[in-house]
Write a protein that holds these residues in place. Structure first.
Motif, short mmCIF file in Angstrom:
data_model
loop_
_atom_site.label_atom_id
_atom_site.label_comp_id
_atom_site.label_asym_id
_atom_site.label_seq_id
_atom_site.Cartn_x
_atom_site.Cartn_y
_atom_site.Cartn_z
N THR A 186 34.93 29.92 20.72
CA THR A 186 35.18 30.20 21.98
C THR A 186 35.22 29.11 22.84
O THR A 186 35.74 29.08 23.87
N SER A 187 34.10 28.21 22.96
CA SER A 187 34.10 26.88 23.70
C SER A 187 35.50 26.16 23.71
O SER A 187 36.04 25.69 24.52
N SER A 188 35.75 25.99 22.44
CA SER A 188 37.17 25.11 22.14
C SER A 188 38.28 25.87 22.85
O SER A 188 39.01 24.87 23.66
N THR A 189 38.32 27.14 22.65
CA THR A 189 39.57 27.72 23.25
C THR A 189 39.48 27.67 24.72
O THR A 189 40.37 27.38 25.63
N ARG A 190 38.03 27.68 25.29
CA ARG A 190 37.93 27.66 26.71
C ARG A 190 38.62 26.35 27.26
O ARG A 190 39.35 26.07 28.39
N GLU A 191 38.13 25.43 26.48
CA GLU A 191 38.57 24.02 26.96
C GLU A 191 40.01 23.64 26.78
O GLU A 191 40.69 23.15 27.72
N HIS A 192 40.55 24.28 25.76
CA HIS A 192 42.14 24.43 25.66
C HIS A 192 42.64 24.88 26.79
O HIS A 192 43.79 24.60 27.32
N VAL A 193 42.17 26.05 27.37
CA VAL A 193 42.95 26.84 28.26
C VAL A 193 42.71 26.08 29.58
O VAL A 193 43.62 26.04 30.19
N ASP A 233 42.51 22.95 30.04
CA ASP A 233 43.37 21.79 29.95
C ASP A 233 45.15 22.26 30.33
O ASP A 233 45.66 21.75 30.97
N LEU A 234 45.51 23.29 29.52
CA LEU A 234 46.57 23.99 29.99
C LEU A 234 46.69 24.49 31.39
O LEU A 234 48.00 24.04 32.00
N LEU A 235 45.83 24.95 31.88
CA LEU A 235 45.89 25.24 33.46
C LEU A 235 45.96 23.89 34.27
O LEU A 235 46.75 23.88 35.26
N GLN A 236 45.18 23.01 33.75
CA GLN A 236 45.37 21.66 34.75
C GLN A 236 46.77 20.97 34.61
O GLN A 236 47.32 20.71 35.68
N ARG A 237 47.53 21.22 33.40
CA ARG A 237 48.92 20.50 33.00
C ARG A 237 49.84 21.42 33.99
O ARG A 237 50.65 20.99 34.74
N VAL A 238 49.53 23.00 34.09
CA VAL A 238 50.37 23.74 34.68
C VAL A 238 50.03 23.42 36.44
O VAL A 238 50.92 23.17 37.24
#
Length: 106
Positions: free
Chosen positions: A77-84, A86-91
């Motif tokens: 869950t923590s890893s998924t949150r970090e990935h999300v 990161d994706l939001l920052q890229r967007v």
């Protein structure tokens, strides 16, 4: 008259009548079957003698497995949150660059 909400399960050659909410009978039977299997596994190892001790060892093993799986789930869950994030920052970065490009072209 109220209908009886009990389920009869068999664990390590003993019968238990357990109160159970409607709709949960299948889950209770599955849990009892799982526990019975774990207790039989421990009993067949020959290292633990006595139903009480076998029950405690089964409970400890099941709890250990549950906590281990919960830790893994928490890490995922923590890893998924970090990935999300990161994706939001890229967007956000891509959208900001797009706005800058559109503003300069005018």
């Amino acid at each position: 008259m109220t209908q009886s909400n009990t389920v009869t399960v068999h664990i390590l050659d003993k019968e238990y009548c357990i109160a159970c909410p409607p709709g949960e009978h299948s889950n209770l039977e599955s849990a009892a079957h799982y526990l019975d299997g774990k207790m039989r596994e421990i009993r067949s190892s020959g290292k633990v003698i006595g139903a009480d001790r076998i029950a405690v060892m089964a409970a400890l093993n099941i709890t250990h497995d549950l906590l281990h799986k919960q830790d893994n789930l928490d890490q995922q869950t923590s890893s998924t949150r970090e990935h999300v994030r990161d994706l939001l920052q890229r967007v956000d970065h891509a959208l900001a660059n797009d706005e800058d490009d559109n503003g300069q072209a005018r």
